[in-house]
Scaffold this motif. Structure first.
Motif, PDB file in Angstrom:
ATOM      1  N   GLU A  45       1.071  -1.157  -0.019  1.00 20.32           N
ATOM      2  CA  GLU A  45      -0.685  -0.355  -0.366  1.00 20.32           C
ATOM      3  C   GLU A  45       0.951   1.359  -0.408  1.00 20.32           C
ATOM      4  O   GLU A  45       0.461   2.489  -0.427  1.00 20.32           O
ATOM      5  CB  GLU A  45      -0.852   0.578   1.145  1.00 20.32           C
ATOM      6  N   THR A  73       2.499   2.039  -2.226  1.00 21.42           N
ATOM      7  CA  THR A  73       2.982   2.432  -3.514  1.00 21.42           C
ATOM      8  C   THR A  73       1.291   3.143  -4.216  1.00 21.42           C
ATOM      9  O   THR A  73       1.730   3.438  -5.367  1.00 21.42           O
ATOM     10  CB  THR A  73       3.245   1.498  -4.324  1.00 21.42           C
ATOM     11  N   THR A  74       0.904   3.485  -3.628  1.00 21.69           N
ATOM     12  CA  THR A  74      -0.390   3.155  -3.883  1.00 21.69           C
ATOM     13  C   THR A  74      -1.603   4.144  -2.877  1.00 21.69           C
ATOM     14  O   THR A  74      -1.368   4.073  -1.787  1.00 21.69           O
ATOM     15  CB  THR A  74      -1.541   2.482  -4.763  1.00 21.69           C
ATOM     16  N   ARG A  75      -1.924   5.778  -3.837  1.00 18.99           N
ATOM     17  CA  ARG A  75      -3.319   6.218  -2.758  1.00 18.99           C
ATOM     18  C   ARG A  75      -4.416   5.498  -2.171  1.00 18.99           C
ATOM     19  O   ARG A  75      -4.810   5.538  -1.489  1.00 18.99           O
ATOM     20  CB  ARG A  75      -3.446   7.942  -3.297  1.00 18.99           C
ATOM     21  N   GLY A  98      -4.984   1.980  -3.308  1.00 19.44           N
ATOM     22  CA  GLY A  98      -4.923   0.398  -3.404  1.00 19.44           C
ATOM     23  C   GLY A  98      -5.193  -0.196  -2.058  1.00 19.44           C
ATOM     24  O   GLY A  98      -4.181   0.289  -1.643  1.00 19.44           O
ATOM     25  N   TYR A 119      -6.334  -7.306  -4.537  1.00 20.04           N
ATOM     26  CA  TYR A 119      -6.726  -6.029  -3.643  1.00 20.04           C
ATOM     27  C   TYR A 119      -7.950  -5.053  -4.101  1.00 20.04           C
ATOM     28  O   TYR A 119      -8.922  -5.642  -4.784  1.00 20.04           O
ATOM     29  CB  TYR A 119      -5.882  -4.926  -4.817  1.00 20.04           C
ATOM     30  N   THR A 175      -9.555  -1.977  -5.479  1.00 15.40           N
ATOM     31  CA  THR A 175      -9.273  -0.979  -6.045  1.00 15.40           C
ATOM     32  C   THR A 175      -9.654   0.294  -6.824  1.00 15.40           C
ATOM     33  O   THR A 175      -9.307   1.211  -7.280  1.00 15.40           O
ATOM     34  CB  THR A 175      -8.156  -1.596  -8.103  1.00 15.40           C
ATOM     35  N   GLY A 219      -7.537  -1.703 -12.241  1.00 16.50           N
ATOM     36  CA  GLY A 219      -6.378  -1.531 -11.448  1.00 16.50           C
ATOM     37  C   GLY A 219      -5.404  -3.174 -11.408  1.00 16.50           C
ATOM     38  O   GLY A 219      -4.807  -2.833 -10.547  1.00 16.50           O
ATOM     39  N   MET A 257      -2.019  -0.615 -11.297  1.00 16.54           N
ATOM     40  CA  MET A 257      -1.883  -0.595  -9.929  1.00 16.54           C
ATOM     41  C   MET A 257      -1.952  -1.751  -9.192  1.00 16.54           C
ATOM     42  O   MET A 257      -0.453  -1.481  -8.167  1.00 16.54           O
ATOM     43  CB  MET A 257      -3.161   0.061  -9.009  1.00 16.54           C
ATOM     44  N   ALA A 290       2.141  -2.902  -6.621  1.00 20.14           N
ATOM     45  CA  ALA A 290       1.935  -2.689  -5.493  1.00 20.14           C
ATOM     46  C   ALA A 290       3.015  -4.907  -4.947  1.00 20.14           C
ATOM     47  O   ALA A 290       3.310  -4.518  -3.586  1.00 20.14           O
ATOM     48  CB  ALA A 290       0.903  -2.357  -4.965  1.00 20.14           C
TER      49      ALA A 290
END
Length: 402
Positions: free
Chosen positions: A160, A162-164, A166, A186, A188, A193, A196, A200
């Motif tokens: 998490e 790596t993503t705002r 996900g 995940y 997404t 996704g 994403m 991740a």
């Protein structure tokens, strides 16, 4: 046009890709198209016509662009949908070259709307990526499985980071000898996704490798399973797992489909259920892929995910002097942000459905789109099964699809 550069391109002294670094997007597209036209002796007068932002799509959606392919766009509806996210009447955009498809979907929409609308509910929402690792032996494989069980929170934090938006929901291990597949799942939100979850999962893999005596073989080990027929997607779900149903009165079936509930139920049983089972199919439906593909193309979805959308189960059974009908899609991978959804024509189709961009709260637009697609697929199933029961299929294709 730079004729010197064109000749270098035709001879292969300069690659199609390199041209993109030498010229702006429009000039590079024109140069490549001219080169292809002269090399192949083909007049390319139609693919040069498009209205979307070439600069944007060449950054996000396409490489070595030479133009665009146009697909006719039709509309079916209104279709009444009674979901948790989609609630109202919708006009369904369908991009296809198959004659009779839009007319059939339109008829199915009419049947559903006349019956009070389709109920739709989402039962699962996960996007997956499953790397495969090689341990030294089955002892090492068991050690990795036990490590994953005890360190989920750390994997979650790494992924998490790596993503705002996900959110890692689970990591499910599968073992074959010393090969270990970890199926990361995940939420997404409004993105389909795949990018994403790939990024991740790659970050989480680093943690696995730091603390375990295993080697990464591939970031995707086909247990995801992405863009291929697979029972795991039917059983465990991938993307949205969504069901739609409706009860149709006998009078509506006779008036609009020119057949009876009993005939439709038998066609569905012997075609969609028994026939599919005898064929070893993963999809127990009439033509779910038809509606999914047409909506995917219209709405900027990844058309390759139609193979997963086709894992649909259609049921029909007598009910209340009419017919109960449902469709369940275990693996409907759709999104309303990213990918092809940002292209102008596709954005307009998403806007028709009221789902363009990110939802508030995040995830609601993608789920709304999934509910609408499920209801549209139900409409397609009703119309085709009705046509088969009434023996109207060949007539429709003769009139509309030749």
């Amino acid at each position: 046009m730079d004729r010197v550069l064109l000749e270098k391109l035709k001879k292969g002294d300069v690659s199609f890709h390199e041209v993109g670094h030498m010229l702006d997007a429009g000039a590079a597209i024109e140069l490549r198209r001219t080169a292809v036209s002269e090399i192949t002796g083909t007049e390319l007068k139609h693919i040069s016509n498009f209205s979307f932002d070439a600069e944007d799509v060449t950054k996000h959606n396409i490489e070595n662009m030479i133009g665009a392919v146009q697909v006719p766009l039709g509309v079916a509806g209104p279709l009444q949908v009674k979901g948790e996210y989609a609630n109202g009447n919708y006009y369904i955009p369908l991009a296809t070259t198959e004659g009779a498809l839009v007319a059939s979907a339109d008829r199915g929409c009419s049947v559903i709307s006349a019956s009070g609308g389709a109920n739709v509910r989402i039962f699962g929402d996960v996007m997956t990526r499953a790397p495969v690792f090689r341990a030294k032996d089955v002892i090492g494989a068991k050690n990795l499985v036990e490590w994953v069980s005890g360190h989920f929170q750390r994997l979650k934090e790494r992924a998490e980071g790596t993503t705002r938006f996900g959110e890692l929901l689970s990591v499910e291990p599968f073992v074959a000898g010393r090969s270990v597949y970890l199926r990361f799942a995940y939420d997404t939100k409004d993105a389909m996704g795949m990018n994403m979850v790939t990024i991740a999962t790659d970050a989480a893999v680093d943690l696995v490798l730091e603390e375990n005596d295993v080697d990464l073989v591939a970031l995707s080990g086909n247990m995801c399973t992405d863009k291929k027929p697979a029972a795991i997607n039917v059983i465990m779900g991938r993307g949205k797992t969504v069901s739609a149903d409706v009860i149709i009165e006998k009078e509506i079936i006779m008036e609009k489909l020119h057949t009876t509930p009993e005939k439709m139920a038998e066609v569905n049983y012997r075609k969609n259920l028994l026939g599919s089972a005898r064929a070893g199919s993963l999809g127990f439906n009439a033509h779910a892929a038809n509606i999914a593909a047409a909506m995917f193309i219209a709405c900027g979805q990844d058309p390759a995910h139609v193979v997963e959308a086709s894992n649909a189960i259609t049921t029909m059974e007598p009910a209340d002097d009419g017919l109960y009908c449902s469709v369940t899609l275990p693996s409907l991978a759709v999104g309303t942000v990213g990918g092809g959804t940002r292209i102008g024509t596709q954005q307009e189709c998403l806007n028709m459905l009221g789902v363009a961009g990110a939802g508030n709260p995040p995830g609601t637009n993608a789920r709304k789109l999934a509910e609408i697609i499920a209801a549209a697929i139900l409409a397609g199933e009703l119309s085709l099964i009705g046509a088969l029961a009434a023996r109207h299929l060949s007539n429709a294709h003769a009139a509309l699809g030749r």
